[in-house]
Design a protein around this motif. Sequence first.
Motif, PDB file in Angstrom:
ATOM      1  N   ASN A  79       0.810  -1.094   0.202  1.00 14.67           N
ATOM      2  CA  ASN A  79       0.045   0.074  -0.098  1.00 14.67           C
ATOM      3  C   ASN A  79       0.869   1.193   0.008  1.00 14.67           C
ATOM      4  O   ASN A  79       2.016   1.242   0.646  1.00 14.67           O
ATOM      5  CB  ASN A  79      -0.913   0.093   1.232  1.00 14.67           C
ATOM      6  N   SER A  80       0.220   2.177  -0.703  1.00 11.91           N
ATOM      7  CA  SER A  80       1.008   3.685  -0.481  1.00 11.91           C
ATOM      8  C   SER A  80       0.943   3.976   0.957  1.00 11.91           C
ATOM      9  O   SER A  80       0.146   3.533   1.755  1.00 11.91           O
ATOM     10  CB  SER A  80       0.490   4.495  -1.340  1.00 11.91           C
ATOM     11  N   THR A  81       1.839   5.064   1.176  1.00  9.49           N
ATOM     12  CA  THR A  81       1.870   5.519   2.724  1.00  9.49           C
ATOM     13  C   THR A  81       0.379   6.283   3.035  1.00  9.49           C
ATOM     14  O   THR A  81       0.084   5.976   4.033  1.00  9.49           O
ATOM     15  CB  THR A  81       2.892   6.607   2.875  1.00  9.49           C
ATOM     16  N   PRO A  82      -0.314   7.030   2.304  1.00  7.53           N
ATOM     17  CA  PRO A  82      -1.618   7.521   2.567  1.00  7.53           C
ATOM     18  C   PRO A  82      -2.527   6.350   2.836  1.00  7.53           C
ATOM     19  O   PRO A  82      -3.406   6.379   3.664  1.00  7.53           O
ATOM     20  CB  PRO A  82      -1.903   8.362   1.227  1.00  7.53           C
ATOM     21  N   ALA A  83      -2.416   5.249   1.851  1.00 11.00           N
ATOM     22  CA  ALA A  83      -3.449   4.178   2.030  1.00 11.00           C
ATOM     23  C   ALA A  83      -3.117   3.417   3.395  1.00 11.00           C
ATOM     24  O   ALA A  83      -4.187   2.946   3.985  1.00 11.00           O
ATOM     25  CB  ALA A  83      -3.522   3.207   0.881  1.00 11.00           C
ATOM     26  N   TYR A  84      -1.721   3.130   3.601  1.00 13.04           N
ATOM     27  CA  TYR A  84      -1.509   2.440   4.733  1.00 13.04           C
ATOM     28  C   TYR A  84      -2.180   3.140   6.057  1.00 13.04           C
ATOM     29  O   TYR A  84      -2.658   2.860   7.107  1.00 13.04           O
ATOM     30  CB  TYR A  84      -0.013   2.378   4.859  1.00 13.04           C
ATOM     31  N   LEU A  85      -1.971   4.475   6.222  1.00 12.40           N
ATOM     32  CA  LEU A  85      -2.117   5.422   7.212  1.00 12.40           C
ATOM     33  C   LEU A  85      -3.670   5.320   7.552  1.00 12.40           C
ATOM     34  O   LEU A  85      -4.041   5.581   8.631  1.00 12.40           O
ATOM     35  CB  LEU A  85      -1.656   6.745   7.043  1.00 12.40           C
ATOM     36  N   LYS A  86      -4.417   5.457   6.414  1.00 12.15           N
ATOM     37  CA  LYS A  86      -5.857   5.671   6.466  1.00 12.15           C
ATOM     38  C   LYS A  86      -6.453   4.238   6.961  1.00 12.15           C
ATOM     39  O   LYS A  86      -7.303   4.316   7.969  1.00 12.15           O
ATOM     40  CB  LYS A  86      -6.481   5.963   5.030  1.00 12.15           C
ATOM     41  N   GLU A  87      -5.906   2.940   6.659  1.00 11.34           N
ATOM     42  CA  GLU A  87      -6.365   1.852   7.211  1.00 11.34           C
ATOM     43  C   GLU A  87      -5.837   1.764   8.629  1.00 11.34           C
ATOM     44  O   GLU A  87      -6.607   1.361   9.525  1.00 11.34           O
ATOM     45  CB  GLU A  87      -5.726   0.642   6.504  1.00 11.34           C
ATOM     46  N   GLY A 139       6.520   6.237   8.101  1.00 11.00           N
ATOM     47  CA  GLY A 139       6.648   5.509   6.978  1.00 11.00           C
ATOM     48  C   GLY A 139       6.846   6.089   5.775  1.00 11.00           C
ATOM     49  O   GLY A 139       6.203   7.061   5.341  1.00 11.00           O
ATOM     50  N   PHE A 140       7.594   5.514   4.941  1.00 13.41           N
ATOM     51  CA  PHE A 140       7.904   6.145   3.474  1.00 13.41           C
ATOM     52  C   PHE A 140       7.612   4.756   2.610  1.00 13.41           C
ATOM     53  O   PHE A 140       8.447   3.643   2.549  1.00 13.41           O
ATOM     54  CB  PHE A 140       9.589   6.426   3.485  1.00 13.41           C
ATOM     55  N   ASP A 141       7.058   5.076   1.395  1.00 11.50           N
ATOM     56  CA  ASP A 141       6.988   3.985   0.565  1.00 11.50           C
ATOM     57  C   ASP A 141       7.704   4.387  -0.730  1.00 11.50           C
ATOM     58  O   ASP A 141       7.240   3.457  -1.882  1.00 11.50           O
ATOM     59  CB  ASP A 141       5.221   4.008   0.098  1.00 11.50           C
ATOM     60  N   GLY A 142       8.560   5.101  -0.681  1.00  8.46           N
ATOM     61  CA  GLY A 142       9.490   5.283  -1.820  1.00  8.46           C
ATOM     62  C   GLY A 142       9.204   6.630  -2.701  1.00  8.46           C
ATOM     63  O   GLY A 142       9.824   7.051  -3.400  1.00  8.46           O
ATOM     64  N   HIS A 143       7.912   7.052  -2.229  1.00 10.81           N
ATOM     65  CA  HIS A 143       7.635   8.414  -2.833  1.00 10.81           C
ATOM     66  C   HIS A 143       7.129   9.474  -1.752  1.00 10.81           C
ATOM     67  O   HIS A 143       7.486  10.766  -1.881  1.00 10.81           O
ATOM     68  CB  HIS A 143       6.394   8.137  -3.798  1.00 10.81           C
ATOM     69  N   ARG A 144       6.248   8.908  -0.870  1.00 12.36           N
ATOM     70  CA  ARG A 144       5.813   9.911   0.452  1.00 12.36           C
ATOM     71  C   ARG A 144       6.245   9.498   1.632  1.00 12.36           C
ATOM     72  O   ARG A 144       6.210   8.201   1.811  1.00 12.36           O
ATOM     73  CB  ARG A 144       4.126   9.939   0.190  1.00 12.36           C
ATOM     74  N   LEU A 145       6.384  10.141   2.477  1.00 10.85           N
ATOM     75  CA  LEU A 145       6.819  10.248   3.788  1.00 10.85           C
ATOM     76  C   LEU A 145       5.586  10.570   4.773  1.00 10.85           C
ATOM     77  O   LEU A 145       5.096  11.723   4.579  1.00 10.85           O
ATOM     78  CB  LEU A 145       7.902  10.808   4.345  1.00 10.85           C
TER      79      LEU A 145
END
Length: 249
Positions: free
Chosen positions: A92-100, A115-121
């Motif tokens: 999951n992207s960082t935003p998707a993970y944090l929303k869950e 958390g950093f997904d390779g693009h967003r922190l």
Amino acid sequence: MCLILLSWQQVPDRPMIIAANRDEFYSRPSLAANFWPDHPQILAGRDLEYGGSWLGISRNGRFAAVTNLREVEHSGEHSRGDLVKHFLLSENSTPAYLKELEAEKDIYRPFNFIGFDGHRLGYSNNSATGWQLLPPGCHAIGNIPLNNTNGKTAKGKTDMDAAVSTDANHLALLAMLQDKSPNGQHQDAFHHALSCRFVSIADFNYGTRSSSVVSRHQNGHWDFWEQRYNTNPADPNFLKINALNHFQL
């Protein structure tokens, strides 16, 4: 992990630089950073009590770390170290993970998570609702929510800013993490010791177990250094440097 100093998009050839100390009871069993046999895509230290981690990276370019929140009412029973493991295994992207994560924050012990997904922190904690993507700059995450400041995080942020402005290497950053100077005035010895960047409280069998310096390069490659310390109080080399390991991804 009790202090994470993070430079985000300040240095063109190293867009992410992390300098962090892990503070823990000396007796708590753990493994040094390495690739995990059961999840070989993860490079991280490992807590042997619950199986999670305090800081790590993955072969698919992800980074995650946690600290505990002091003086926050006890939340759930799940280990905060699971957050690092789950994020590094997630796609999951960082935003998707944090929303869950928002829906199940209460099941974890008090945490700061990054958390950093390779693009967003991104950042979240379970002392308040909501999460955020972090802007470019220097960030200091201690044992208080990110939007709060104390002497330890303020001094850490200042020193990290100065270090990255001079393109400090891993040895300079490790030396910075070993600073034993107290930050602020404290009435009792316990909080005086906790205010230091490198913590040592022999009477409580507690202190800095390891220091980590992690750099992500512009080309996506990672350097990961972990400095461990001798935490056997009966050893004459107590708290002296024990080992320095270096990994590249």
